[in-house]
Design a protein around this motif. Structure first.
Motif, PDB file in Angstrom:
ATOM      1  N   VAL A   1      69.660  -9.954  40.581  1.00 29.84           N
ATOM      2  CA  VAL A   1      70.910 -10.493  39.967  1.00 29.84           C
ATOM      3  C   VAL A   1      71.064 -10.171  38.344  1.00 29.84           C
ATOM      4  O   VAL A   1      71.799  -9.947  37.530  1.00 29.84           O
ATOM      5  CB  VAL A   1      71.662 -11.062  40.945  1.00 29.84           C
ATOM      6  N   PHE A   2      70.612 -12.094  38.176  1.00 30.60           N
ATOM      7  CA  PHE A   2      70.668 -12.181  36.784  1.00 30.60           C
ATOM      8  C   PHE A   2      70.013 -10.969  35.547  1.00 30.60           C
ATOM      9  O   PHE A   2      70.146 -11.144  34.792  1.00 30.60           O
ATOM     10  CB  PHE A   2      69.971 -13.389  36.337  1.00 30.60           C
ATOM     11  N   GLY A   3      68.547 -10.638  36.446  1.00 27.56           N
ATOM     12  CA  GLY A   3      68.618  -9.328  35.713  1.00 27.56           C
ATOM     13  C   GLY A   3      68.432  -7.617  35.607  1.00 27.56           C
ATOM     14  O   GLY A   3      67.708  -7.119  35.075  1.00 27.56           O
ATOM     15  N   PHE A   4      69.362  -7.933  36.262  1.00 28.40           N
ATOM     16  CA  PHE A   4      69.968  -6.800  35.912  1.00 28.40           C
ATOM     17  C   PHE A   4      70.381  -5.830  34.377  1.00 28.40           C
ATOM     18  O   PHE A   4      69.806  -4.387  34.528  1.00 28.40           O
ATOM     19  CB  PHE A   4      71.179  -6.062  36.632  1.00 28.40           C
ATOM     20  N   ASP A   5      70.772  -6.057  33.366  1.00 31.60           N
ATOM     21  CA  ASP A   5      70.243  -6.089  32.339  1.00 31.60           C
ATOM     22  C   ASP A   5      69.550  -6.521  31.292  1.00 31.60           C
ATOM     23  O   ASP A   5      69.231  -8.037  31.625  1.00 31.60           O
ATOM     24  CB  ASP A   5      72.056  -6.401  31.962  1.00 31.60           C
ATOM     25  N   THR A   6      68.571  -5.367  31.630  1.00 26.79           N
ATOM     26  CA  THR A   6      66.527  -5.622  31.156  1.00 26.79           C
ATOM     27  C   THR A   6      66.627  -6.985  29.403  1.00 26.79           C
ATOM     28  O   THR A   6      66.245  -7.172  29.055  1.00 26.79           O
ATOM     29  CB  THR A   6      65.870  -4.719  31.744  1.00 26.79           C
ATOM     30  N   TRP A   7      68.034  -6.216  28.589  1.00 27.78           N
ATOM     31  CA  TRP A   7      68.122  -6.893  27.350  1.00 27.78           C
ATOM     32  C   TRP A   7      68.586  -7.734  27.229  1.00 27.78           C
ATOM     33  O   TRP A   7      68.648  -8.423  25.917  1.00 27.78           O
ATOM     34  CB  TRP A   7      68.607  -5.696  26.640  1.00 27.78           C
ATOM     35  N   GLN A   8      69.230  -8.703  27.807  1.00 31.77           N
ATOM     36  CA  GLN A   8      70.130  -9.143  28.117  1.00 31.77           C
ATOM     37  C   GLN A   8      69.006 -10.758  28.515  1.00 31.77           C
ATOM     38  O   GLN A   8      69.130 -11.998  27.955  1.00 31.77           O
ATOM     39  CB  GLN A   8      71.040  -9.723  29.368  1.00 31.77           C
ATOM     40  N   THR A   9      68.474 -10.965  29.663  1.00 31.87           N
ATOM     41  CA  THR A   9      67.161 -11.716  29.927  1.00 31.87           C
ATOM     42  C   THR A   9      65.633 -10.952  30.536  1.00 31.87           C
ATOM     43  O   THR A   9      66.379 -10.186  30.314  1.00 31.87           O
ATOM     44  CB  THR A   9      68.107 -12.342  31.249  1.00 31.87           C
ATOM     45  N   LEU A  10      65.505 -12.842  30.531  1.00 33.27           N
ATOM     46  CA  LEU A  10      63.732 -11.837  30.707  1.00 33.27           C
ATOM     47  C   LEU A  10      63.981 -11.626  32.357  1.00 33.27           C
ATOM     48  O   LEU A  10      62.462 -11.986  33.242  1.00 33.27           O
ATOM     49  CB  LEU A  10      63.363 -12.428  30.018  1.00 33.27           C
ATOM     50  N   SER A  11      64.695 -12.581  33.659  1.00 36.82           N
ATOM     51  CA  SER A  11      65.243 -12.072  34.436  1.00 36.82           C
ATOM     52  C   SER A  11      64.252 -10.857  35.557  1.00 36.82           C
ATOM     53  O   SER A  11      64.096 -12.068  36.013  1.00 36.82           O
ATOM     54  CB  SER A  11      66.442 -12.629  34.682  1.00 36.82           C
ATOM     55  N   HIS A  12      64.415 -10.131  34.745  1.00 33.23           N
ATOM     56  CA  HIS A  12      63.225  -9.091  35.721  1.00 33.23           C
ATOM     57  C   HIS A  12      62.403  -8.536  35.762  1.00 33.23           C
ATOM     58  O   HIS A  12      61.364  -8.938  37.087  1.00 33.23           O
ATOM     59  CB  HIS A  12      64.406  -7.432  34.626  1.00 33.23           C
ATOM     60  N   GLN A  13      60.977 -10.155  34.756  1.00 37.01           N
ATOM     61  CA  GLN A  13      59.988  -9.876  34.988  1.00 37.01           C
ATOM     62  C   GLN A  13      59.915 -11.041  36.191  1.00 37.01           C
ATOM     63  O   GLN A  13      58.832 -10.545  37.164  1.00 37.01           O
ATOM     64  CB  GLN A  13      59.640 -11.528  33.463  1.00 37.01           C
ATOM     65  N   VAL A  14      61.085 -11.744  36.173  1.00 38.64           N
ATOM     66  CA  VAL A  14      60.449 -12.653  36.838  1.00 38.64           C
ATOM     67  C   VAL A  14      60.832 -12.181  38.536  1.00 38.64           C
ATOM     68  O   VAL A  14      60.521 -12.129  40.186  1.00 38.64           O
ATOM     69  CB  VAL A  14      62.013 -13.978  37.290  1.00 38.64           C
ATOM     70  N   PHE A  15      61.876 -11.292  38.480  1.00 36.15           N
ATOM     71  CA  PHE A  15      62.385 -10.257  40.466  1.00 36.15           C
ATOM     72  C   PHE A  15      60.943  -9.814  40.030  1.00 36.15           C
ATOM     73  O   PHE A  15      60.465  -9.453  41.348  1.00 36.15           O
ATOM     74  CB  PHE A  15      63.379  -9.443  39.149  1.00 36.15           C
TER      75      PHE A  15
END
Lengths: 665, 457
Positions: free
Chosen positions: B40-54
Motif C-alpha cells: 500500500v505504501f509502496g504503490f508509488d515507487t518514487w515516493q518511498t522504498l516500501s516497494h522493496q519491502v513488498f
C-alpha cells in the motif's frame, strides 16, 4: 471470566532485532539520535531486572494515549501537508507507537492484552464467557513498522534493500521450521531475495511504463503544476468533463471587479492532435528590486490596478498566475523569477501558501513579439480553416474587424457543452467541432479561434489560466476554483496582444451547476489551512510545537499511571489513614467490639475466622450467636449493595460486651 | 437489500479468513499482513522504498507457498473421546497418531476439526445477541461480530491443540487436545488435519484425515446445594414397583404363601423352587416425593441466550432434585408436549441431561399445552419448579392455575439484567419468596440464592 484459555499471539522478536529496525528507521529518516535513544531505552529493558507491574488497565491507558497521539498526528500531517501527509504519518509511526512497545518491554507480563488495542473488546471481556482477552507480543509488528517507516526516507535504495534482507533473514531464522536443514532454509531465502531484487526493479520499471503511457491522463487530472512547455487539452475526449470545487486562488483586488479577471499561467503557440506546445523554450531571468521581493516587468509603466493573490504551491517551482497586463510583482517570497518567451512567469519559491501583489493594466502589456510559430496551423486543418476564413471573408477584413467577425461567428453558431458522446478519428476533432457538432468547452473554442485567426494571417497564442468572477462572502474576497480553469486566445493586432475569448459567457454558470452540495466544507477546510499558515511562523516552529504537545501528553500519561500505582500501593498499606475510608466496611463498629472482647482476655487464634471465633465463644456465651453481628458485619464488609449500615452493627455490638462482663463477674 | 449484500460479503470474508488461517501459520499471516502494508505504501515507487519491502516479502511468501506442496501422509489417527462433556467445562481427550512409515516426522501439528456451518441470512437476521448492547455502534449495525458469535455457537466448541510434536519411524504418539464446549447438544467432529510447516515456517502443508465422531455436551449447570422444597409425599400408583431399595417405605414388604387371585408375576420363583409351593412377593404401597420441572420453551423475545440460561437452570434443578432421591417429571412443549420421568429406577440423571442437551426453543406460544400437561400430573406431584423466560400475563395465568389446584410452585424467571425487574407477585401472593428472578448477568449467584429461599412457604 472467560472459559476459553488465554493464549499469547506472535512470538517475541529475536534479541536486538527491534533496536536494529529502529536504527534503520533513524538512518533513513535522518533521526539517528532519536532512534539511538529509543533503541537504547528498549534494549536496556533486557539488561536489568527492573520491571513495572502493569495490569490491563495500565496497558489500556498506554494504548489510548498512543491512539490519541496517532489521531493528532494524522490530523496535523494532513492539515499541513495535504495528501502527501500520508508519508509523513508513515515516517512518524515508530515514534508514535513507541509508548506501547516501551510499556510491553518494561512490564512484568511482557506482552499486551488484545483488548487494549480494541476498545470494543474491553466492554465484552467482563461479561461474555466465550470471549478471551488473549495477549499479543507486539515486538515483531513494531519491528516491521520500523522497517516500512524507514522506507519513507527514500535514501540509498541499494543499501536499504540489503539491510532489509538482512533484518528479514534475522527475523525468519528465529521462526524457521526445525524439520529442515538450515541449508534448505538458506537456499529458499536466497531464491526469494534474488527474485525480490529483480522484482523491486520490475515494479519501478512498470510504474515508469505506466506513467509514460498515461502521462496525459496524469497531467490533466492529477498534476497540480502546469507545464509551461506542453498543455494537453481534453479535445477529443469522450464523456463529461468534471472539475473540482477546490479553491486554488484567492484574489483581493483594490476595487471590485466589473468583469471577470483573467489570470494567465502559460501560453502556447504550436498545436497538434489535441496538445499545445511551445517550440521556443527560452526564458529571461528578471532581477528583483533592492527589497528582494519585488520584480518589475515594465519599468516605464507601473499599472493602475492592484490586486493581492494567494495560492498554494506543492512544488518549489511554479508558473505564477497573474493578469496579462502585469507590470510588476511585489511582496513575493521567491528565490528567482523568469519570464518565458511566451510571457508566462516562472518562479522558484518555497512550497506552501504564497501571497503576492500585482500591479497591472487592463490591456495586455508584454514585450514579446510574435514569432513564426504563432502563425502555425498544421497540415491537418490548414485547408479546412482557410476555406472557412475565406467563407467568413476574413481575408478582406482588417485584423480588428476579422476578430469581431470570428467572435460573432462563434457567438451565433456555437454553444457551450462539457459532454461529448461520440468518438472521432484522430485529427478530426476540430473539424467536427467547427462544421458538425458546433458545441464544446473552452479548449475547443480557444483552439479553433486561434487557428482560424492564424489562417487569416493574424498571429495568435493559446493561453491557459483562470477566469475569476466568484466572490466569497465568507472569506470576503474573490476566489478561483479548479473548475474556473479557462483557456482563451491572445491575438497580435496593431502591435500589441489583445485578449479574445470566444467561449460563450454561460460556461461558468454551466460548470458551477455540477458543484458539490458539500462545497462549503472543503471551502472552510481550505480557509482553515490558509489561516494556520498565516498564523504560524514556520514549519520548523510548528513541528517543535507538535513535539511539545506530544511530550506533554506523554507526561500526563506517566503521571496518571504513577498516581494509580501510588493509590494501589497505599491501599495495600494497612495503617494509612487515607485508605481506610475508601475500603468498603473498614469502619465497621465490630472491629472496636472485637478489640474490647480481646481486651477481656478472649483472644482470637491466629488464622481463626471471625465466624469460627464467635462460634467457639458461643459455647460459653450462647447468646453471642443470636446477636447476628457477624452476618451483619460480613454483609456490610463484603457486599457492596447491602442495605446494612454501621448503625445496625453498632446496635448489635452494644449487646455483646455486657455478656462477657456478666461472665467475668 | 444492503444487509443481504453485507451478509454475502461476510460469507466471502469469513471463507477467505478461514482459507488464510488454514494455509498460513501465525507468523505467515504476520508476514502477509506486512507485505500488504508495504504494498500500500509502496504503490508509488518514487515516493518511498516500501516497494522493496513488498517485493521481498511477496517473494518470500511465494517461495514458501511453492515449497508447501506435496505432503504425502501415511499417518493414521484415532480419537479417544470421553462419554460426555459439560458446556463451559474444558475436557481433555487424546488423538492416537501412528506412523507406519520408515521416515521420522518432525515438527508436526494437529488440528482437530469440528463441523462448522455458516448460518443462513434468515438465521442471521433473526439473531439477537445479548452482547450487542456492549458493542460499538458500527459493530452493532453491521453485525459481523454477532455473526461470528453465531458461528462459534453453532460450531459448539473450541479445541486447543497440544503444540508441535515429532513422531519416530513406526512410532506412536498420544496427542492431547483440550476441548471447551461452548454449547449444549451434540458436537460433531469431522476430521483431523495434519500440518507440516514449510522450511521458512510461514505456510502449512496439510493432509486431511476424515474422522467423524460426535460427543454429547450437557447443558451448563450450577450447583444448587441441598434444596428444601415443600410438599408432602404422595401415593404413586403402579409403576413405582420398579424401584428397588430407596424411599422411606421399603416397597418390598415380605414373602407369603400364594392366595387365589394373586398375579403370577408376583411369584417368587426361587422360593417356589426351594419350598415347592408358590410363594408370593408382597409389596407395600409406594409413597414418595415427586416433583415437576416445567421448562418454558416459548422464546417470544428471540433472545437465544435467555432460553439457554433457562435450560441451564433446568439442568441445575434436575441434578439437585435427582440427587436428593426424588422423582422428577420434566415437562416441556415444542411441536408436541413432552414429559420425562427420572429417578428411582426410571431415567437416570445422564438421560435427563441428555434430553435437556437436545431441547429446542419454540417460536410459538405453547403454554396452554404445558399447562394441560402440568394439570394432569398435579395430583401426583408435590411441587412444581417452573423455569420461565418471561413474567407476562400468560405465564402468570399458568402459575395461577397450578396454584388454584393447591400446588406449591417455585417460579424461576430468567431476565436479561443486569438490573432487577419489578415483578408482580400476585400469582404467588402467599409465598412471594418463591418467585425468583435470575438475571443472565448474574446467573450463578441468583440461581444459587434459590436454595436459601426454599423451605416451607
Amino acid at each position: 471470566m472467560s472459559i476459553i484459555p488465554e493464549t499469547v499471539w506472535l512470538p517475541r522478536a529475536p534479541v536486538l532485532l527491534v533496536p536494529a529496525g529502529l536504527l534503520l528507521w533513524g538512518w533513513q529518516t535522518q533521526q539517528v539520535i532519536i532512534a539511538v535513544l529509543m533503541a537504547l531505552l528498549l534494549e536496556s529493558a533486557r539488561l536489568h531486572q527492573w520491571k513495572l507491574e502493569l495490569d490491563n488497565t495500565d496497558f489500556n491507558r498506554v494504548t489510548d494515549f498512543t491512539s490519541l497521539v496517532m489521531v493528532l498526528t494524522i490530523v496535523y500531517m494532513f492539515y499541513n501537508y495535504g495528501s502527501p501527509g500520508i508519508f509523513e504519518i508513515l515516517s512518524s509511526l515508530p515514534l508514535v507507537l513507541f509508548p506501547m512497545i516501551l510499556a510491553q518491554q518494561y512490564s512484568t507480563r511482557g506482552n499486551l492484552n488484545m483488548s487494549s488495542l480494541f476498545i470494543s473488546m474491553r466492554k465484552l471481556s467482563d461479561i461474555d464467557p466465550w470471549f478471551t482477552d488473549n495477549r499479543i507480543d507486539i515486538s515483531i509488528p513494531y519491528f516491521i513498522i520500523c522497517v516500512i517507516a524507514a522506507s519513507e526516507g527514500n535514501r540509498l535504495p541499494g543499501i536499504y534493500f540489503s539491510l532489509v534482507c538482512l533484518l528479514t533473514a534475522w527475523l525468519l531464522w528465529g521462526i524457521r521450521s526445525r524439520r529442515y536443514h538450515p541449508l534448505v532454509w538458506f537456499m529458499m531465502l536466497a531464491i526469494a531475495t534474488g527474485a525480490a531484487f529483480a522484482g523491486q526493479h520490475g515494479l519501478r520499471y512498470l510504474q515508469g511504463q505506466l506513467e509514460a503511457r498515461y502521462i496525459d491522463f496524469f497531467n490533466r487530472f492529477h498534476s497540480a503544476r502546469r507545464n509551461e512547455h506542453r498543455q494537453t487539452t481534453a479535445i477529443g475526449s469522450i464523456g463529461t468533463l468534471k472539475f473540482s470545487d477546490r479553491i486554488v486562488l484567492r484574489i483581493e483586488p483594490d476595487l471590485p471587479l466589473q468583469q471577470p479577471l483573467y489570470l494567465a499561467e502559460a501560453s502556447y503557440n504550436y498545436y497538434a492532435y489535441g496538445t499545445w506546445t511551445n517550440i521556443d523554450q527560452k526564458s529571461l531571468v528578471i532581477d528583483p528590486e533592492l527589497n528582494g521581493t519585488s520584480w518589475l516587468l515594465s519599468r516605464s509603466d507601473s499599472g493602475h490596478n492592484r490586486a493581492a493573490i494567494t495560492a498554494y504551491f506543492d512544488d518549489d517551482e511554479a508558473l505564477l498566475p497573474v493578469p496579462q497586463g502585469t507590470t510588476g510583482i511585489h511582496s513575493l517570497a521567491a528565490f528567482q523569477l523568469e519570464r518565458l518567451n511566451t510571457d508566462a512567469i516562472r518562479v522558484e519559491l518555497k512550497p506552501g501558501w504564497n501571497r503576492w501583489n500585482v500591479h497591472y493594466h487592463d490591456s495586455i502589456v508584454t514585450p514579446s513579439r510574435p514569432v513564426h510559430a504563432d502563425l502555425h496551423i498544421g497540415q491537418t486543418y490548414e485547408e479546412e480553416l482557410k476555406q472557412l476564413a475565406s467563407d467568413l471573408g476574413l481575408y478582406n477584413l482588417a485584423p480588428v474587424q476579422a476578430v469581431s467577425m470570428v467572435e460573432n461567428f462563434f457567438n451565433e453558431n456555437f454553444r457551450y457543452s462539457l459532454t461529448r458522446k461520440q468518438r472521432y478519428p484522430r485529427g478530426k476533432y476540430l473539424s467536427k467541432f467547427l462544421f458538425e457538432d458546433r458545441k464544446g468547452h473552452c479548449e475547443y473554442f480557444a483552439t479553433a479561434t486561434a487557428l482560424l485567426l492564424r489562417s487569416a494571417g493574424i498571429p495568435t497564442r493559446y493561453v491557459v489560466g483562470y477566469s475569476v468572477d466568484e466572490y466569497s462572502d465568507f472569506e470576503n474576497r474573490y476566489v478561483a476554483r479548479a473548475r474556473h480553469a479557462h483557456s482563451w486566445v491572445v491575438a497580435w493586432i496593431d502591435e500589441r496582444w489583445i485578449r479574445i475569448d470566444t467561449t460563450p459567457a454561460v460556461w461558468a454558470d454551466l460548470e458551477s451547476e455540477n458543484r458539490s452540495s458539500l462545497q462549503f466544507i472543503s471551502d472552510f477546510w481550505s480557509w482553515l489551512r490558509l489561516r494556520s499558515d498565516e498564523l504560524g511562523d514556520s514549519e520548523f516552529v510548528r513541528n517543535q510545537d507538535f513535539t511539545w504537545i506530544i511530550a506533554g501528553l506523554f507526561l500526563v500519561l506517566m503521571l496518571s499511571i504513577y498516581r494509580r500505582k501510588r493509590a494501589q500501593l497505599r491501599s495495600m498499606r494497612p495503617g494509612d489513614s487515607r485508605t481506610k475510608a475508601k475500603v468498603q466496611g473498614m469502619d465497621s463498629p465490630l472491629y472496636e467490639c472485637i478489640q474490647r472482647i480481646e481486651d477481656m482476655g478472649y483472644t482470637r487464634k491466629p488464622g481463626e475466622t471471625l465466624y469460627g471465633w464467635f462460634k467457639r465463644l458461643s459455647k460459653a456465651f450462647p447468646q453471642l450467636m443470636d446477636s447476628g453481628i457477624v452476618e451483619l458485619h460480613n454483609n456490610y464488609r463484603f457486599n457492596p449493595s447491602t442495605p446494612v449500615t454501621p448503625v445496625d452493627i453498632s446496635d448489635a455490638a452494644q449487646r455483646i460486651p455486657p455478656l462477657f462482663s456478666t461472665r467475668v463477674r | 437489500m444492503l444487509k443481504k449484500l453485507l451478509f454475502r460479503n461476510f460469507r466471502l470474508l469469513y471463507k477467505a479468513g478461514r482459507a488464510l488461517r488454514s494455509r498460513f501459520t501465525g507468523n505467515g499471516l504476520m508476514i502477509l499482513t506486512a507485505a500488504i502494508t508495504a504494498g500500500v505504501f509502496g504503490f508509488d515507487t518514487w515516493q518511498t522504498l516500501s516497494h522493496q519491502v513488498f517485493s521481498l516479502l511477496f517473494f518470500i511468501i511465494a517461495v514458501a507457498l511453492l515449497c508447501s506442496f506435496g505432503f504425502r501422509n501415511k499417518l493414521t489417527v484415532r480419537r479417544l473421546l470421553p462419554d460426555f462433556a459439560t458446556a463451559g467445562q474444558p475436557v481433555r481427550y487424546d488423538l492416537i497418531i501412528e506412523n507406519p512409515d520408515d521416515r521420522e516426522q518432525v515438527e508436526l501439528e494437529v488440528e482437530d476439526q469440528l463441523q462448522t456451518t455458516f448460518p443462513t441470512y434468515a438465521e442471521f437476521h433473526a439473531l439477537k445477541d445479548p452482547m450487542d448492547h456492549r458493542r460499538n455502534w458500527f459493530d452493532r449495525s453491521v453485525g459481523y461480530p454477532r455473526l461470528m458469535n453465531l458461528i462459534r455457537q453453532r460450531r459448539g466448541g473450541f479445541i486447543q491443540s497440544g503444540g508441535r510434536f515429532s513422531l519416530p519411524a513406526h512410532g506412536r504418539h498420544r496427542y492431547t487436545c483440550t476441548l471447551t464446549p461452548v454449547h449444549r447438544g451434540y458436537l460433531n467432529f469431522t476430521g483431523v488435519r495434519l500440518l507440516k510447516p514449510d522450511p521458512l515456517g510461514l505456510v502449512y502443508s496439510a493432509s486431511e484425515i476424515r474422522l467423524r465422531e460426535r460427543l454429547l455436551v450437557f447443558p451448563r449447570h450450577v450447583n444448587l446445594g441441598k434444596l428444601n422444597l415443600p410438599g408432602s409425599r404422595k401415593y404413586q400408583p403402579q409403576g413405582r414397583v420398579m424401584s428397588t431399595s430407596v424411599g422411606d417405605s421399603e416397597e418390598f414388604l415380605s414373602l407369603r404363601e400364594y392366595r387365589a387371585g394373586d398375579p403370577l408375576k408376583k411369584i417368587h420363583w426361587k422360593s417356589f423352587a426351594r419350598l415347592n409351593i408358590p410363594v408370593i412377593k408382597e409389596y407395600h404401597d409406594e409413597y414418595c416425593v415427586r416433583q415437576g420441572l416445567i421448562l418454558d420453551t416459548w422464546n417470544g423475545s428471540g433472545d437465544n441466550g435467555l432460553f439457554e440460561d433457562g435450560v441451564s437452570a433446568a439442568a441445575s434443578f434436575a441434578i439437585a432434585c435427582i440427587r436428593q432421591d426424588t422423582i422428577l417429571d420434566l415437562m416441556f412443549a415444542g411441536e408436541k408436549s413432552y414429559r420425562f420421568n427420572a429417578g428411582r429406577g426410571s431415567l437416570t440423571l445422564e438421560n435427563m441431561l441428555e434430553i435437556l442437551a437436545c431441547v429446542q426453543a419454540s417460536n410459538e406460544d405453547n403454554l396452554e399445552a404445558l399447562q394441560n400437561m402440568a394439570v394432569n400430573v398435579s395430583s401426583e406431584c408435590s411441587v412444581f419448579i417452573c423455569i420461565l423466560l418471561d413474567w407476562d400475563a400468560r405465564r402468570q395465568s399458568l402459575i395461577r392455575t397450578l396454584r388454584q389446584r393447591g400446588m406449591t410452585v417455585l417460579c424461576i424467571v430468567i431476565t436479561p439484567g443486569p438490573a432487577l425487574t419489578e415483578m408482580d407477585t400476585t400469582p404467588l401472593l402467599d409465598h412471594p419468596q418463591y418467585l425468583v428472578q435470575v438475571r443472565q448477568t448474574d446467573f450463578d449467584r441468583d440461581l444459587q440464592s434459590v436454595s436459601n429461599r426454599t423451605g416451607p412457604p
